[in-house]
Design a protein around this motif. Structure first.
Motif, PDB file in Angstrom:
ATOM      1  N   VAL A   1    -106.232 -43.509 124.246  1.00  0.00           N
ATOM      2  CA  VAL A   1    -104.885 -43.672 123.696  1.00  0.00           C
ATOM      3  C   VAL A   1    -104.964 -44.085 122.228  1.00  0.00           C
ATOM      4  CG1 VAL A   1    -102.733 -44.983 123.870  1.00  0.00           C
ATOM      5  CG2 VAL A   1    -103.917 -44.253 125.948  1.00  0.00           C
ATOM      6  N   PHE A   2    -105.878 -44.986 121.918  1.00  0.00           N
ATOM      7  CA  PHE A   2    -106.029 -45.464 120.544  1.00  0.00           C
ATOM      8  C   PHE A   2    -106.419 -44.313 119.613  1.00  0.00           C
ATOM      9  CE2 PHE A   2    -108.310 -47.515 117.028  1.00  0.00           C
ATOM     10  CZ  PHE A   2    -107.411 -48.517 116.672  1.00  0.00           C
ATOM     11  N   ALA A   3    -107.386 -43.491 120.028  1.00  0.00           N
ATOM     12  CA  ALA A   3    -107.829 -42.369 119.191  1.00  0.00           C
ATOM     13  C   ALA A   3    -106.687 -41.381 118.958  1.00  0.00           C
ATOM     14  CB  ALA A   3    -109.019 -41.668 119.843  1.00  0.00           C
ATOM     15  N   ALA A   4    -105.895 -41.126 120.000  1.00  0.00           N
ATOM     16  CA  ALA A   4    -104.762 -40.208 119.851  1.00  0.00           C
ATOM     17  C   ALA A   4    -103.720 -40.780 118.890  1.00  0.00           C
ATOM     18  CB  ALA A   4    -104.132 -39.930 121.215  1.00  0.00           C
ATOM     19  N   ALA A   5    -103.496 -42.078 118.960  1.00  0.00           N
ATOM     20  CA  ALA A   5    -102.537 -42.714 118.057  1.00  0.00           C
ATOM     21  C   ALA A   5    -103.016 -42.647 116.614  1.00  0.00           C
ATOM     22  CB  ALA A   5    -102.315 -44.165 118.480  1.00  0.00           C
TER      23      ALA A   5
ATOM     24  N   LEU B   1    -116.183 -45.855 119.590  1.00  0.00           N
ATOM     25  CA  LEU B   1    -117.315 -44.931 119.578  1.00  0.00           C
ATOM     26  C   LEU B   1    -118.505 -45.521 120.322  1.00  0.00           C
ATOM     27  CD1 LEU B   1    -118.570 -42.284 118.562  1.00  0.00           C
ATOM     28  CD2 LEU B   1    -119.193 -43.485 116.452  1.00  0.00           C
ATOM     29  N   ASP B   2    -118.723 -46.826 120.168  1.00  0.00           N
ATOM     30  CA  ASP B   2    -119.835 -47.473 120.867  1.00  0.00           C
ATOM     31  C   ASP B   2    -119.699 -47.349 122.380  1.00  0.00           C
ATOM     32  OD1 ASP B   2    -121.054 -48.257 118.513  1.00  0.00           O
ATOM     33  OD2 ASP B   2    -120.088 -50.232 118.476  1.00  0.00           O
ATOM     34  N   ARG B   3    -118.468 -47.273 122.872  1.00  0.00           N
ATOM     35  CA  ARG B   3    -118.245 -47.178 124.317  1.00  0.00           C
ATOM     36  C   ARG B   3    -118.260 -45.723 124.812  1.00  0.00           C
ATOM     37  NH1 ARG B   3    -114.723 -51.734 123.345  1.00  0.00           N
ATOM     38  NH2 ARG B   3    -112.998 -50.340 122.784  1.00  0.00           N
ATOM     39  N   ALA B   4    -118.469 -44.788 123.908  1.00  0.00           N
ATOM     40  CA  ALA B   4    -118.411 -43.367 124.284  1.00  0.00           C
ATOM     41  C   ALA B   4    -119.759 -42.679 124.120  1.00  0.00           C
ATOM     42  CB  ALA B   4    -117.358 -42.658 123.439  1.00  0.00           C
ATOM     43  N   GLN B   5    -120.831 -43.376 124.447  1.00  0.00           N
ATOM     44  CA  GLN B   5    -122.169 -42.848 124.209  1.00  0.00           C
ATOM     45  C   GLN B   5    -122.810 -42.199 125.435  1.00  0.00           C
ATOM     46  OE1 GLN B   5    -123.548 -42.670 121.040  1.00  0.00           O
ATOM     47  NE2 GLN B   5    -121.401 -43.224 120.687  1.00  0.00           N
TER      48      GLN B   5
ATOM     49  N   PRO C   1    -108.499 -51.915 121.574  1.00  0.00           N
ATOM     50  CA  PRO C   1    -108.620 -51.499 122.976  1.00  0.00           C
ATOM     51  C   PRO C   1    -109.827 -52.173 123.618  1.00  0.00           C
ATOM     52  CG  PRO C   1    -109.330 -49.747 121.507  1.00  0.00           C
ATOM     53  CD  PRO C   1    -108.736 -50.806 120.639  1.00  0.00           C
ATOM     54  N   THR C   2    -109.773 -52.348 124.923  1.00  0.00           N
ATOM     55  CA  THR C   2    -110.844 -53.061 125.616  1.00  0.00           C
ATOM     56  C   THR C   2    -111.541 -52.233 126.689  1.00  0.00           C
ATOM     57  OG1 THR C   2    -109.222 -53.977 127.172  1.00  0.00           O
ATOM     58  CG2 THR C   2    -109.766 -55.298 125.216  1.00  0.00           C
ATOM     59  N   ASP C   3    -111.061 -51.009 126.935  1.00  0.00           N
ATOM     60  CA  ASP C   3    -111.734 -50.158 127.918  1.00  0.00           C
ATOM     61  C   ASP C   3    -111.594 -48.697 127.496  1.00  0.00           C
ATOM     62  OD1 ASP C   3    -109.223 -49.059 128.907  1.00  0.00           O
ATOM     63  OD2 ASP C   3    -108.972 -50.918 130.045  1.00  0.00           O
ATOM     64  N   ILE C   4    -112.251 -47.810 128.232  1.00  0.00           N
ATOM     65  CA  ILE C   4    -112.317 -46.411 127.809  1.00  0.00           C
ATOM     66  C   ILE C   4    -110.963 -45.709 127.894  1.00  0.00           C
ATOM     67  CG2 ILE C   4    -114.761 -46.212 128.318  1.00  0.00           C
ATOM     68  CD1 ILE C   4    -114.094 -44.843 130.909  1.00  0.00           C
TER      69      ILE C   4
END
Length: 208
Positions: free
Chosen positions: A147-151, A175-179, A139-142
């Protein structure tokens, strides 16, 4: 044993070196590499996603009885302790937990009464099917991270280990993009944490 003195310069105390100085090879440093940071929610998840060996794995397990969140990797750390699952469960039951419900939820997971698996729908279900086939696109954006985490949470036991490792590295970037400190980032971290738990189950639960 050798002993020597360093020359003292103005304003600096003299230092005495006692003992032998031995260089440590890069290979030796890598072999003995451990993580000695404070145990935090991020550290528990991040060390798993990085596949890092930690100095005291039981502390990463005990931490989960003192955290409000209930989804953290655990099988990875049990594998490092070399203890039996029953031994870890008994140890947890003897802990004075800050959040007894978190401790009890962890014990239930170790007893096989609960799991991080959660059925996916919509875009996440379509992506899950691709991941199962080994078609892994980062994935390239939040929005894609969600969607990726749910999959990942819906992955079955048939996914190949090499694909799980690729997904593991990809989830680290999510995770790096969710700080952020905002509620949206916190919710996204929660989804990523649970996805990490699903990978943890698939990679390590059968080994313990």
């Amino acid at each position: 044993m050798r002993e020597g003195d360093f020359s003292q310069t103005t304003g600096a105390p003299a230092l005495r070196l006692i003992g032998d100085v031995e260089s440590v090879s890069e290979a030796e440093r890598e072999r003995t590499r451990v993580i000695r940071e404070n145990v935090t929610p991020d550290a528990v998840v991040r060390n798993f996603l990085r596949n890092e060996k930690v100095a005291e794995p039981m502390q990463y397990i005990h931490f989960q009885a003192h955290a409000q969140r209930k989804w953290f990797p655990v099988w990875f750390y049990i594998d490092q302790t070399k203890l039996t699952v029953n031994g870890v469960v008994e140890d947890l039951r003897g802990q004075v937990a800050t959040y007894p419900s978190s401790r009890d939820a962890l014990v239930n997971r170790l007893a096989g009464k609960d799991a991080a698996f959660r059925q996916s729908t919509g875009k996440a279900e379509a992506l899950r099917a691709k991941l199962v086939r080994g078609e892994i696109t980062a994935p390239t954006d939040i929005d894609q991270d969600v969607v990726f985490a749910a999959a990942v949470q819906a992955l079955p036991t048939t996914v190949k280990p090499k694909d799980l490792e690729t997904i593991r590295k990809t989830l680290l970037h999510c995770l790096d993009r969710a700080q952020g400190a905002d509620a949206r980032s916190s919710n996204r971290r929660g989804s990523i944490y649970r996805a990490a738990c699903r990978l943890d189950e698939l990679l390590y639960a059968k080994k313990t």
